[in-house]
Design a protein around this motif. Structure first.
Motif: not given
Length: 427
Positions: A50-55, A87-95
């Protein structure tokens, strides 16, 4: 009391109210009080999306500095924060993109082979549906991307979209919790969905799923969504249903921030500003522009009749509207700016009414724009810039409309997400 409701004071008050909503859902302020007892034995695995997952992961590390934590969370590009162990992975949203697929597979790897002595803490927030894209065998990432784009454009609400997503995924609809068995799974979630249904937040990777393949097929037919042959075949697999209620006994769920919590904080702040607040609801849904028309009617009633409350007042609401795309859009926009455009047209310059609408994650639609402001002279200023509100609405160009008159709200990533917040001041 506010000395006078001028354009400047109303604009300032609206921004204060929006910022108050965001602050009320900050994981760094709310997560620690919802944590379970620290594990006495076994491993502690942290997974999330989610958009808040890392924090949220960083807040967990701060709250439990003496616990050996390991795991992976997936967040949107630009939403990562420093973590020490997770570990933090960044990915694409909304697709989703390839990183979304890699991140989802990484979460599944993290929870496999655990024992009943192990604890899994799942950190879930809005955006997880796209950020955790693990297609079932036989489907490809391209299939998932095409379906996501179709769902976003067809006018389906978030509950309907996620019912389809769950039945094409190897991680959603409780499958992540099933993969973690027999370990105990504790989910901490920030709600961004109307009604705060745990099974809808991020498509419920750790929550039993009451929807069925038959329902997913019906939704695809209702909205005329074109599927690849492989995806269509997958939706006939009634023999491989998602985990149903009662089938995940070692999984528990706790909500740490919700839209209503944000609205309550806004109402308290409004009273400090000399405004009588009225919360209309935290789960309002429907076409964004039509919602603007409805809200304009309520605001006019407050100003003309003092009903349902007397001015100076502020109407507060949350939820998630939809924008059904028609034709080929000529511009860019999101549901909040589309709502405001519909509101502006319906108010037609009515005096003494100001409004804001924005997504608490800082992203309205697919652009780095949280929302916008509406003032009594919005239409006048737009016409001076050669813009016609109805033409902009038809072209789905609400971002361009408010951008041209300098009334967009840009916050950058807020690192939280309790869905859309709307405030209408009537002076």
């Amino acid at each position: 009391m506010h000395p006078a409701w001028t354009d400047a004071t109303a604009r300032a008050a609206l921004r204060i109210l929006f910022d108050t909503a965001v602050a009320a859902a900050d994981p760094r302020a709310v997560l620690a009080r919802h944590l379970p007892p620290k594990p006495r034995s076994g491993r502690c695995i942290v997974v999330g999306g989610g958009k808040s997952a890392a924090v949220m992961a960083a807040a967990l590390e701060d709250a439990w500095p003496d616990v050996s934590l390991e795991g992976t969370v997936v967040t949107r590009y630009g939403h990562a924060v420093p973590t020490r162990h997770i570990e933090v992975i960044e990915a694409s949203h909304p697709v989703p993109d390839a990183s979304s697929e890699r991140g989802a597979q990484r979460l599944l790897e993290r929870v496999r082979g655990l024992s009943q002595d192990d604890l899994v803490i799942a950190l879930m927030s809005g955006g997880a549906s796209a950020l955790l894209a693990a297609p079932v065998p036989g489907l490809t990432l391209a299939d998932k991307q095409a379906i996501n784009r179709a769902l976003l454009a067809c006018g389906a609400n978030i509950t309907e979209m996620n019912a389809v997503r769950k039945h094409l995924s190897a991680i959603k609809g409780g499958r992540l919790a099933a993969a973690a068995a027999p370990a105990r799974v504790v989910t901490l979630a920030i709600s961004d969905v109307p009604g705060d249904d745990p099974a809808v937040i991020g498509s419920g990777p750790t929550v039993p799923d009451a929807t069925t393949f038959a329902e997913a097929r019906a939704l695809v037919a209702r909205y005329g969504i074109a599927l690849s042959p492989e995806a269509a075949a997958r939706l006939t697999r009634d023999d491989d249903e998602t985990p149903k209620p009662g089938s995940l006994p070692n999984s528990e769920f706790h909500m740490i921030a919700t839209p209503m919590m944000a609205l309550d904080a806004m109402a308290a702040k409004a009273r400090e500003l000399g405004l009588a607040p009225l919360i209309l609801g935290d789960a309002l849904e429907g076409e964004a522009a039509q919602m603007g028309t409805v809200m304009a009617g309520i605001a006019r009633s407050v100003r003309a009749h003092g009903k349902p409350l007397a001015a100076p007042a502020v109407l507060l609401s949350g939820g998630e509207t939809t924008v059904t795309m028609t034709g080929k859009p000529a511009g860019k926009g999101g549901r909040n700016t589309t709502f405001l455009l519909g509101l502006a047209i319906a108010l037609d310059g009515a005096p003494g009414i100001w409004a804001t609408a924005g997504d608490t994650d800082g992203i309205d639609g697919m652009e780095e724009i949280a929302g916008a402001l509406l003032t009594p002279d919005t239409l006048v200023r737009a016409r001076a810039n050669g813009l016609d509100a109805r033409a902009s609405l038809a072209a789905h160009d609400s971002h361009g409309f408010f951008g041209a008159i300098g009334d967009l709200i840009v916050t950058g990533p807020t690192l939280t997400n309790v869905n859309d917040i709307r405030a209408i001041i009537i002076a």
